[in-house]
Design a protein around this motif. Structure first.
Motif, short mmCIF file in Angstrom:
data_model
loop_
_atom_site.label_atom_id
_atom_site.label_comp_id
_atom_site.label_asym_id
_atom_site.label_seq_id
_atom_site.Cartn_x
_atom_site.Cartn_y
_atom_site.Cartn_z
N THR A 283 0.93 -1.15 0.04
CA THR A 283 -0.04 0.03 -0.18
C THR A 283 0.71 1.27 -0.10
O THR A 283 0.71 2.24 -0.51
N ASP A 284 1.84 1.25 0.57
CA ASP A 284 2.97 2.36 0.76
C ASP A 284 3.48 2.41 -0.42
O ASP A 284 3.50 3.74 -1.13
N LEU A 285 3.92 1.62 -1.09
CA LEU A 285 4.56 1.72 -2.52
C LEU A 285 3.57 2.00 -3.53
O LEU A 285 3.97 2.98 -4.45
N SER A 286 2.34 1.73 -3.45
CA SER A 286 1.26 2.06 -4.38
C SER A 286 0.91 3.59 -4.49
O SER A 286 0.86 4.18 -4.96
N GLU A 287 0.98 3.98 -3.06
CA GLU A 287 0.80 5.39 -2.79
C GLU A 287 1.60 6.26 -3.30
O GLU A 287 1.66 7.60 -3.66
N ASP A 288 2.86 5.74 -3.18
CA ASP A 288 4.22 6.33 -3.63
C ASP A 288 4.33 6.56 -5.38
O ASP A 288 5.32 6.78 -6.05
N GLY A 289 3.41 5.65 -6.04
CA GLY A 289 3.32 5.64 -7.43
C GLY A 289 4.51 4.59 -7.87
O GLY A 289 4.71 4.76 -9.10
N LEU A 290 5.01 3.85 -7.04
CA LEU A 290 6.23 2.66 -7.32
C LEU A 290 5.60 1.18 -8.02
O LEU A 290 6.00 0.61 -8.88
N VAL A 291 4.37 0.84 -7.09
CA VAL A 291 3.95 -0.47 -7.39
C VAL A 291 2.38 -0.74 -7.45
O VAL A 291 1.65 0.44 -6.83
N ALA A 292 1.81 -1.46 -8.54
CA ALA A 292 0.33 -1.51 -8.69
C ALA A 292 0.13 -2.71 -7.90
O ALA A 292 0.60 -3.97 -8.35
N VAL A 293 -0.74 -2.89 -7.18
CA VAL A 293 -1.42 -4.18 -6.69
C VAL A 293 -2.94 -4.29 -7.37
O VAL A 293 -3.75 -3.60 -7.49
N ASP A 294 -3.10 -5.65 -7.62
CA ASP A 294 -4.36 -5.84 -8.67
C ASP A 294 -4.49 -7.30 -7.80
O ASP A 294 -4.13 -8.14 -7.52
N ASP A 295 -6.28 -6.81 -7.51
CA ASP A 295 -6.98 -7.84 -6.49
C ASP A 295 -7.86 -8.73 -7.70
O ASP A 295 -8.74 -8.08 -8.18
#
Length: 306
Positions: A283-295
């Motif tokens: 979640t931290d990395l996603s908020e920083d625009g580094l990682v996308a998480v797909d459910d």
């Protein structure tokens, strides 16, 4: 950019510049010399801070200017009184007080009481080297080059993988600084090194505006020229954030459990360091625009943002 000047400096530095200036202008440490463009007051601050922490300089700076409020009053002062003040306030080598007194005499006698504005001319003053001259030119006249002190070197080394070489630091710092904005830019990048990119980094706590681009933030290695070993890094969130980014850099995407098992040997889906712990990092990395998480149904996957 070539490896000689930093491998990760963005070709288009516009967003990077805007992010840093916006961060600085929204909230920064309050020092009285940041509220003036008086070259004399700024020179006094720069000379005092060469050996003294900024928080300790404040009272001494104010007392000095109360006693000698103008360059003319300092020129007229007894040199022994100036040196005595320096010693009484534990401001480091007393020869700096003598140089400051001599510089005041030069401004009065050689420049008719008006400070020269360019870094080159300012270096003609006694005891004023390249760094101090550039700082005064920047903060008093908005006419300086990029300031490169220890804090700035640490920022550039970590953020853009600039080699530990003075010429490389100078080139990258100058390339990054927006034209005609040396006052705000130099204040901002020095503030970044002073409150966010310290020897012990406070990237998230200080809301570092360069996390999106920062090489160290993504790979977890916060060493620097003045930080030969990484303090308190083993087992930290930054270490695992860096592992996640590096691992996803070699895979199109990974299921959350596959990712977890690869970044730590004690990963257990339902354990202390399991899915909940890993989702928090993602979640931290996603908020920083580094990682996308797909459910997708029962399976959660992660991949680098594109």
């Amino acid at each position: 950019m070539s490896e000689e000047t930093g491998r990760f400096v963005p070709e288009d530095a516009g967003r990077l510049r805007e992010a840093l200036i916006e961060w600085y202008e929204s909230d920064h440490r309050s020092f009285p010399w940041r509220e003036t463009d008086d070259a004399y007051a700024i020179l006094v601050c720069e000379v005092m801070s060469q050996q003294t922490q900024l928080d300790r300089v404040v009272d001494a700076w104010r007392a000095f200017l109360d006693r000698w409020p103008t360059v003319e009053s300092l020129d007229a002062a007894d040199r022994a009184a100036v040196v005595g003040f320096w010693s009484d306030h534990s401001l480091g080598y007393n020869n700096r007080a003598r140089y400051l007194h001599e510089a005041a005499a030069q401004v009065v006698d050689e420049f008719d009481g008006s400070f020269p504005e360019s870094p080159g001319e300012l270096q003609e003053l006694m005891g004023v080297g390249p760094y101090t001259a550039n700082a005064v030119a920047s903060f008093a006249f908005d006419a300086g080059d990029a300031v490169v002190d220890t804090n700035v070197k640490r920022v550039l080394y970590r953020a853009f993988d600039v080699p530990d070489d003075d010429e490389a630091f100078e080139r990258v710092a100058q390339r990054l600084m927006p034209d005609g904005e040396s006052r705000v830019w130099n204040n901002a990048i020095m503030e970044l090194g002073g409150v966010a990119c310290e020897k012990r980094p406070r990237c998230d706590e200080a809301g570092c505006p360069w996390r999106e681009w920062c090489y160290a933030y993504q790979n977890g290695d916060f060493t620097a020229p003045d930080v030969p070993t990484q303090p308190d890094f083993e087992g930290s969130r930054r270490q695992f954030r860096g592992r996640i980014v590096r691992l996803l850099g070699t895979h199109d995407e990974l299921a959350i459990d596959a990712l977890g098992h690869r970044i730590r040997v004690d990963y257990a889906p339902n354990g202390e360091h399991g899915r909940e712990w890993l989702r928090d990092l993602l979640t931290d990395l996603s908020e920083d625009g580094l990682v996308a998480v797909d459910d997708d149904g029962d399976e959660t996957t992660a991949r680098l943002q594109t």
